[in-house]
Design a protein around this motif. Structure first.
Motif, short mmCIF file in Angstrom:
data_model
loop_
_atom_site.label_atom_id
_atom_site.label_comp_id
_atom_site.label_asym_id
_atom_site.label_seq_id
_atom_site.Cartn_x
_atom_site.Cartn_y
_atom_site.Cartn_z
N THR A 1 78.39 49.31 69.24
CA THR A 1 79.01 50.19 70.24
C THR A 1 80.42 50.58 69.84
N ARG A 2 81.25 49.59 69.60
CA ARG A 2 82.66 49.86 69.27
C ARG A 2 82.77 50.57 67.93
N ALA A 3 81.98 50.15 66.96
CA ALA A 3 82.04 50.77 65.63
C ALA A 3 81.68 52.25 65.70
N PHE A 4 80.62 52.58 66.43
CA PHE A 4 80.18 53.96 66.54
C PHE A 4 81.21 54.81 67.28
N GLN A 5 81.75 54.27 68.38
CA GLN A 5 82.74 55.00 69.16
C GLN A 5 84.02 55.23 68.35
N ASN A 6 84.45 54.21 67.61
CA ASN A 6 85.66 54.35 66.80
C ASN A 6 85.49 55.38 65.69
N ALA A 7 84.33 55.35 65.03
CA ALA A 7 84.06 56.31 63.97
C ALA A 7 84.01 57.73 64.52
N LYS A 8 83.38 57.87 65.67
CA LYS A 8 83.28 59.19 66.29
C LYS A 8 84.65 59.70 66.71
N SER A 9 85.47 58.85 67.32
CA SER A 9 86.80 59.25 67.77
C SER A 9 87.69 59.63 66.59
N ALA A 10 87.57 58.89 65.50
CA ALA A 10 88.39 59.16 64.32
C ALA A 10 87.80 60.24 63.43
N LYS A 11 86.62 60.74 63.80
CA LYS A 11 85.91 61.75 63.01
C LYS A 11 85.67 61.26 61.58
N LYS A 12 85.30 59.98 61.49
CA LYS A 12 85.00 59.35 60.22
C LYS A 12 83.50 59.07 60.13
N SER A 13 83.04 58.81 58.92
CA SER A 13 81.63 58.53 58.69
C SER A 13 81.25 57.15 59.23
N PHE A 14 80.32 57.12 60.17
CA PHE A 14 79.81 55.85 60.68
C PHE A 14 79.08 55.10 59.57
N PHE A 15 78.37 55.82 58.73
CA PHE A 15 77.67 55.23 57.58
C PHE A 15 78.64 54.50 56.67
N ASN A 16 79.72 55.17 56.27
CA ASN A 16 80.71 54.55 55.39
C ASN A 16 81.30 53.30 56.02
N PHE A 17 81.55 53.37 57.33
CA PHE A 17 82.16 52.23 58.01
C PHE A 17 81.24 51.02 58.00
N TYR A 18 79.96 51.22 58.34
CA TYR A 18 79.11 50.03 58.41
C TYR A 18 78.72 49.51 57.04
N VAL A 19 78.69 50.37 56.02
CA VAL A 19 78.46 49.86 54.67
C VAL A 19 79.64 48.99 54.23
N HIS A 20 80.86 49.45 54.52
CA HIS A 20 82.05 48.67 54.17
C HIS A 20 82.07 47.35 54.94
N SER A 21 81.74 47.39 56.22
CA SER A 21 81.69 46.16 57.03
C SER A 21 80.67 45.19 56.47
N CYS A 22 79.52 45.72 56.05
CA CYS A 22 78.47 44.91 55.44
C CYS A 22 78.98 44.23 54.18
N LEU A 23 79.65 44.99 53.32
CA LEU A 23 80.17 44.43 52.07
C LEU A 23 81.27 43.41 52.31
N ARG A 24 82.07 43.62 53.32
CA ARG A 24 83.09 42.62 53.66
C ARG A 24 82.42 41.29 53.98
N ALA A 25 81.35 41.35 54.75
CA ALA A 25 80.62 40.13 55.11
C ALA A 25 79.99 39.49 53.88
N VAL A 26 79.32 40.30 53.06
CA VAL A 26 78.65 39.79 51.86
C VAL A 26 79.63 39.09 50.93
N ASN A 27 80.81 39.69 50.76
CA ASN A 27 81.76 39.16 49.79
C ASN A 27 82.47 37.90 50.23
N GLN A 28 82.22 37.44 51.43
CA GLN A 28 82.79 36.15 51.85
C GLN A 28 81.72 35.06 51.94
N LEU A 29 80.49 35.38 51.54
CA LEU A 29 79.39 34.43 51.67
C LEU A 29 78.73 34.17 50.32
N ASP A 30 78.83 32.93 49.83
CA ASP A 30 78.27 32.60 48.53
C ASP A 30 76.77 32.87 48.47
#
Length: 203
Positions: free
Chosen positions: A35-64
């Motif tokens: 909810t928050r991610a989609f609303q923030n991306a929409k408000s900022a006129k940014k790519s929701f796809f780019n945001f959740y891919v980056h969020s996914c990679l942030r999670a991956v890179n902290q987990l062995d």
């Protein structure tokens, strides 16, 4: 990549048990609150796809568990995991990409946008296993997912897919499928990923 001493590794018995399975990957599908991610991306006129891919990679890179790879029967730990994501082409098909992870979202978005502009070859110029295989199916709010597999290739790369958003009780829910090698990670590791992914989506 850092080589793991299997003899002293806490997953040694699991590794030896699962590594030679015909199908050593296992999968889980779950939903995250976007909810928050989609609303923030929409408000900022940014790519929701780019945001959740980056969020996914942030999670991956902290987990062995998501950073282990098997090479020639040995286990290695990636220093950094990048993304090989499917990218849409103008003719309704897709291509595979290679985008380096960067902790700075702005830099990562620039990398993504540069890669999106490529529309020709099926495979990117760079191709290694220090990635996650990522795909998005925004047309379908799936509840399960399988991947095409060539069993002659001894692959150990995690595969993460997301589906289309659906609104439930004033929340925008995003389905996520994680497929990961059981010799390297368990359901517990997927649970850690789910929690971390949710935290980063909420930022």
């Amino acid at each position: 990549m850092k080589k793991i001493d299997i003899n002293t590794w806490k997953r040694a018995v699991h590794f030896h048990f699962f590594k030679n399975f015909d199908e050593p990957f296992h999968s889980l599908t779950f939903k995250v609150d976007a909810t928050r991610a989609f609303q923030n991306a929409k408000s900022a006129k940014k790519s929701f796809f780019n945001f959740y891919v980056h969020s996914c990679l942030r999670a991956v890179n902290q987990l062995d568990g998501f950073k282990y790879r098997i090479k020639n029967g040995e286990v290695y730990l990636c220093e950094q995991v990048n993304v090989s994501a499917t990218m849409p082409k103008g003719d309704g098909t897709f291509r595979f990409s290679y985008v380096e992870y960067h902790p700075d979202a702005k830099v990562f978005y620039q990398n993504m946008e540069a890669e999106i502009k490529h529309q020709e070859a099926l495979f990117p110029d760079r191709n290694d296993d220090e990635v996650i295989h990522f795909s998005a199916l925004p047309w379908i709010h799936f509840t399960a997912l399988t991947h095409a597999r060539d069993y002659s290739i001894r692959d150990s790369v995690p595969k993460i897919s997301v589906g289309g958003l659906v609104e439930e009780n004033d929340r925008m829910l995003l389905p996520v499928s994680v497929t990961i090698h059981h010799a390297l990670a368990d359901g517990y590791d997927i649970g850690l990923f789910k929690d971390a992914f949710q935290v980063f989506l909420n930022e």
